[in-house]
Write a protein that holds these residues in place. Structure first.
Motif, PDB file in Angstrom:
ATOM      1  N   SER A 129      16.398  -4.334   4.859  1.00  0.00           N
ATOM      2  CA  SER A 129      16.026  -3.501   6.002  1.00  0.00           C
ATOM      3  C   SER A 129      15.474  -2.138   5.592  1.00  0.00           C
ATOM      4  N   ASP A 130      15.770  -1.678   4.379  1.00  0.00           N
ATOM      5  CA  ASP A 130      15.312  -0.359   3.921  1.00  0.00           C
ATOM      6  C   ASP A 130      13.848  -0.468   3.476  1.00  0.00           C
ATOM      7  N   SER A 131      12.947   0.039   4.302  1.00  0.00           N
ATOM      8  CA  SER A 131      11.516  -0.064   3.998  1.00  0.00           C
ATOM      9  C   SER A 131      11.118   0.749   2.773  1.00  0.00           C
ATOM     10  N   LYS A 160      10.718  -1.066  -2.365  1.00  0.00           N
ATOM     11  CA  LYS A 160       9.531  -1.898  -2.549  1.00  0.00           C
ATOM     12  C   LYS A 160       9.853  -3.032  -3.512  1.00  0.00           C
ATOM     13  N   PRO A 198      11.599 -11.190   4.963  1.00  0.00           N
ATOM     14  CA  PRO A 198      11.256  -9.784   4.730  1.00  0.00           C
ATOM     15  C   PRO A 198       9.778  -9.621   4.378  1.00  0.00           C
ATOM     16  N   GLY A 241       8.373  -7.345   2.799  1.00  0.00           N
ATOM     17  CA  GLY A 241       8.169  -6.834   1.445  1.00  0.00           C
ATOM     18  C   GLY A 241       7.874  -7.917   0.427  1.00  0.00           C
ATOM     19  N   ASP A 292       4.254  -8.434  -0.603  1.00  0.00           N
ATOM     20  CA  ASP A 292       3.599  -7.507  -1.540  1.00  0.00           C
ATOM     21  C   ASP A 292       3.708  -7.981  -2.984  1.00  0.00           C
TER      22      ASP A 292
END
Length: 763
Positions: free
Chosen positions: A593-595, A598, A621, A623, A626
């Motif tokens: 949940s912590d954007s 990375k 998620p 992320g 990426d």
């Protein structure tokens, strides 16, 4: 309560009416015979579950809504079948239309999702009737995963010489009323097989509700209680006080044995305080339960039944079966008799000997000599295919009688022995090992002067295998395994002199809620594989996961039943060289949940992610999208996954996307069509998917597409014809007509038809 009784009766009545209508139409007409025969088979497979619901409604308090949905579906089926009977043979279009309606109705009723729902309804009823122990907080789908833990295992395909022994056990437990009986015999003599066959006896099955529990050398009474409760469909609370656990075990047996007595099988019990405290706590006058114990030795003065080796004739039959000599060709009876004699008629020795070789040299008088005998088979492998022997010895890294994921073994073998991993997916396959075979792997590894493998079992903080330390001298160990119980304090100071500069694989088998990685491996620069498996019933937390930063060559991590939230937080400033991450039944919670974290910075070289049976994963998620190095992404049996991130198209190097059995997934994002390197797409058993993306034809590298049981597809996008490299489409009969329209035989694309697998055993 009267309303519920009527509802249950109505459910059973409409089910019988439907089945009768289907059978009648099959007899009287041939227009829909093939489709109706399939429906009949599925209805017959569901009948025992429907009977359970109808019968239990006379006694239980159950929400009527759970019945109404099924009843409505069945009434619709009755109406549809009756309308089919009016269709004339010459009405071709009408026949085709009603065939499609039958198939669509069949899917809506009998897809695995409905089967699961029906199973769950039955389980809730049974739990409410039988369970008086306080429920835990496990998620319903997690409970379903654990159902059946105490089911009686299947017997071997061939059993011989057990009928008299089964009668003897029935005499002791059923006629004489013996409350506790200890079945004794040497390791590998067939005690477990005899207990299994006893449970298969008709009179025994009719009289008892049977629970079959593997006890092992280092039993945990708390885990025994958990298994019993999980088998009934719920989870007992976390308890550390041993006396309270004992009291709850006895309460469970008494309360659940009131209507129908319980037969509790405790398999492979070893002398010790845990087993002694349980057996001595049993009430010899209790009518609610009987207990059959299998053990290699007599226990605590309880009455015992000594299981003798097979008679020569039965042993000969068994050996010939495993040696594939039943037809008598090329068989010397004198040689077979000599082998049977030297194996002392032990079924395990006969099975191993019969499958591996046809001569022997030492008589198996005791277990040590049995290990020596089994070692001969390893020597045989050593001379023919050494990698098979090495792979067998690696099995010693895992506990006996526990389910081991084949994927974990593949991770180890790929790095240690360099076999071809292939394109198969192994997370749905499991193996177990007999304790004697694990003893053999440990024994052989301990005899290795190089100590390439080191297996350490802990009982509390006590090391069980007599490790004396190496006074700081380095070992050549490549594989290190720790197996713990629930009492381990994570104090690794006793092993601080352990120097393992060549360590490549670390396996942790846990039963604790909190555990720390052993700090003495911090300097294991060659570590390539880390496998942490939690065999307990609560997700475990790894308190010092940041140690991973110390392993520059770590390629693969596999976590099973681990809480992930704190792990990601501990790695937020790390940069790991990982290539593969596998998460099995892990708890996501708010781990991603912590954007500000990375994932692409933490895992810049990640090639493969596998996520299986993670019940609380609702949305993948973003992320992960990426991590452009990803080539394989597999998400299977994550039943609550409903959405994929729209950024998934950024994974430009992705070659394999597997979304199997994600039953709440409603759509594929359009950006998936930008995965130009994708060669394999699996969306099988994604029942809620309604369509493929319109531009799926842009997947210019796609070779294989699996759409089995995507039952809500009503049409396929026209861009399918642009899939120039497509070689194979996997589907079921429901979708075959749609795919036939897209790809006629002349296109050279193979349509592989697979049958629907209605199987609830995984529960």
């Amino acid at each position: 309560m009267a309303l519920l009784t009527v509802g249950g009766a109505a459910l059973g009545a409409v089910f019988e009416r439907l089945l009768h209508a289907v059978e009648k139409e099959i007899r009287q007409a041939v227009k829909f015979k093939s489709t109706l025969n399939k429906i009949k088979e599925k209805l017959e497979s569901l009948k025992p579950l429907v009977d359970d619901i109808s019968n239990m409604n006379n006694e239980l308090d159950l929400s009527q809504k759970e019945i109404e949905g099924l009843e409505l579906k069945m009434n619709q089926g009755v109406e549809l079948v009756e309308k089919c009977s009016d269709v004339k043979n010459r009405e071709v279009r009408k026949k085709r239309r009603y065939t499609k309606k039958l198939r669509a109705w069949e899917k809506s009723l009998q897809g695995p999702m409905e089967s699961l729902q029906l199973q769950l309804v039955r389980d809730v009823k049974i739990i409410r009737k039988t369970l008086t122990i306080k429920k835990g907080s496990a998620a319903p789908s997690d409970l379903m995963m654990m159902k059946g833990l105490c089911s009686v295992p299947d017997p071997p395909k061939l059993t011989v010489g057990l009928n008299d022994s089964v009668k003897d056990l029935k005499l002791e437990l059923l006629v004489k009323g013996c409350p506790v009986l200890v079945l004794t015999g040497h390791g590998g003599s067939g005690k477990t097989t005899l207990a299994t066959m006893f449970c298969q006896d008709y009179e025994v099955k009719e009289k008892f509700n049977i629970f079959f529990v593997k006890f092992t050398k280092k039993p945990s009474l708390e885990l025994v209680l958990q298994r019993l409760c999980q088998h009934n469909g719920c989870e007992a609370p976390f308890i550390q006080d041993k006396e309270e656990v004992l009291n709850m075990l006895i309460t469970f047996l008494k309360n659940n044995g009131k209507d129908r007595p319980i037969l509790l099988i405790l398999d492979d019990v070893w002398p010790g305080p845990e087993s002694e405290s349980l057996l001595l706590k049993l009430d010899p006058a209790a009518e609610e339960y009987k207990v059959l114990v299998t053990s290699r030795s007599k226990l605590f003065g309880f009455p015992s039944y000594q299981f003798e080796p097979l008679h020569d004739e039965d042993a000969m039959t068994l050996f010939k079966h495993y040696a594939s000599l039943e037809n008598g060709l090329n068989t010397r009876d004198d040689l077979v008799k000599e082998i049977v004699k030297r194996c002392k008629s032990f079924p395990l020795a006969l099975r191993v000997t019969g499958g591996a070789w046809s001569t022997g040299s030492s008589i198996l008088n005791n277990e040590t000599e049995l290990l020596d005998r089994l070692e001969s088979s390893l020597d045989f492998l050593d001379g023919n295919n050494n990698i098979i022997k090495e792979c067998f010895l690696d099995l010693g890294a895992f506990p006996e009688d526990e389910m081991i994921t084949a994927a974990a073994l593949i991770d180890i073998w790929t790095e240690l022995h360099d076999p071809d991993e292939g394109d198969c997916y192994y997370s749905e396959h499991f193996v177990t090992q007999h304790d004697i075979l694990r003893d053999l792997a440990i024994h052989q590894s301990n005899e290795d002067p190089e100590r390439k493998r080191l297996f350490m079992d802990f009982n509390g903080d006590m090391l069980q295998n007599g490790w004396k330390g190496q006074n700081g001298q380095p070992l050549n160990t490549r594989l290190l395994s720790f197996s713990t119980d629930e009492l381990l304090s994570s104090d690794w100071s006793k092993l601080e002199d352990l120097a393992l500069p060549k360590l490549e694989v670390l396996v942790l088998n846990l039963k604790t809620k909190n555990c720390a990685l052993p700090e003495f491996v911090e300097n294991a620069d060659e570590l390539k594989v880390l496998i942490i498996t939690n065999f307990g019933f609560f997700h475990a937390e790894i308190v010092n996961f940041q140690l991973l930063i110390s392993f520059p060559n770590l390629k693969r991590i596999r976590l099973e039943r681990i809480a992930l939230y704190s792990l990601i937080e501990k790695l937020k400033r790390a940069q790991l060289n990982l290539q593969k991450i596998s998460l099995f039944m892990c708890k996501f919670d708010q781990a991603f949940s912590d954007s500000a974290i990375k994932l692409s910075d933490i895992f810049p070289n990640l090639v493969e992610i596998n996520i299986d049976y993670c019940d609380d994963l609702v949305e993948l998620p973003a992320g992960i999208c990426d991590i452009v190095s990803l080539k394989k992404l597999s998400i299977t049996h994550c039943h609550k996954l409903s959405k994929l991130p729209k950024e998934i198209g950024k994974l430009v190097n992705l070659e394999v996307l597997r979304l199997r059995s994600c039953i709440d997934l409603t759509e594929l994002p359009d950006s998936i069509c930008k995965l130009y390197n994708l060669t394999f797409l699996d969306i099988s058993d994604c029942f809620s998917l309604r369509k493929l993306p319109e531009d799926i034809g842009k997947l210019c590298s796609l070779k294989t597409l699996n759409t089995r049981s995507c039952s809500r597809f009503s049409e396929l996008p026209s861009s399918n014809v642009e899939l120039e490299k497509l070689k194979e489409v996997i589907c079921d009969e429901e979708l075959k007509e749609l795919w036939d329209l897209c790809f006629p035989d002349s296109t050279g694309i193979t349509l592989r038809l697979v049958k629907e697998d209605i199987n609830l055993n995984w529960l």
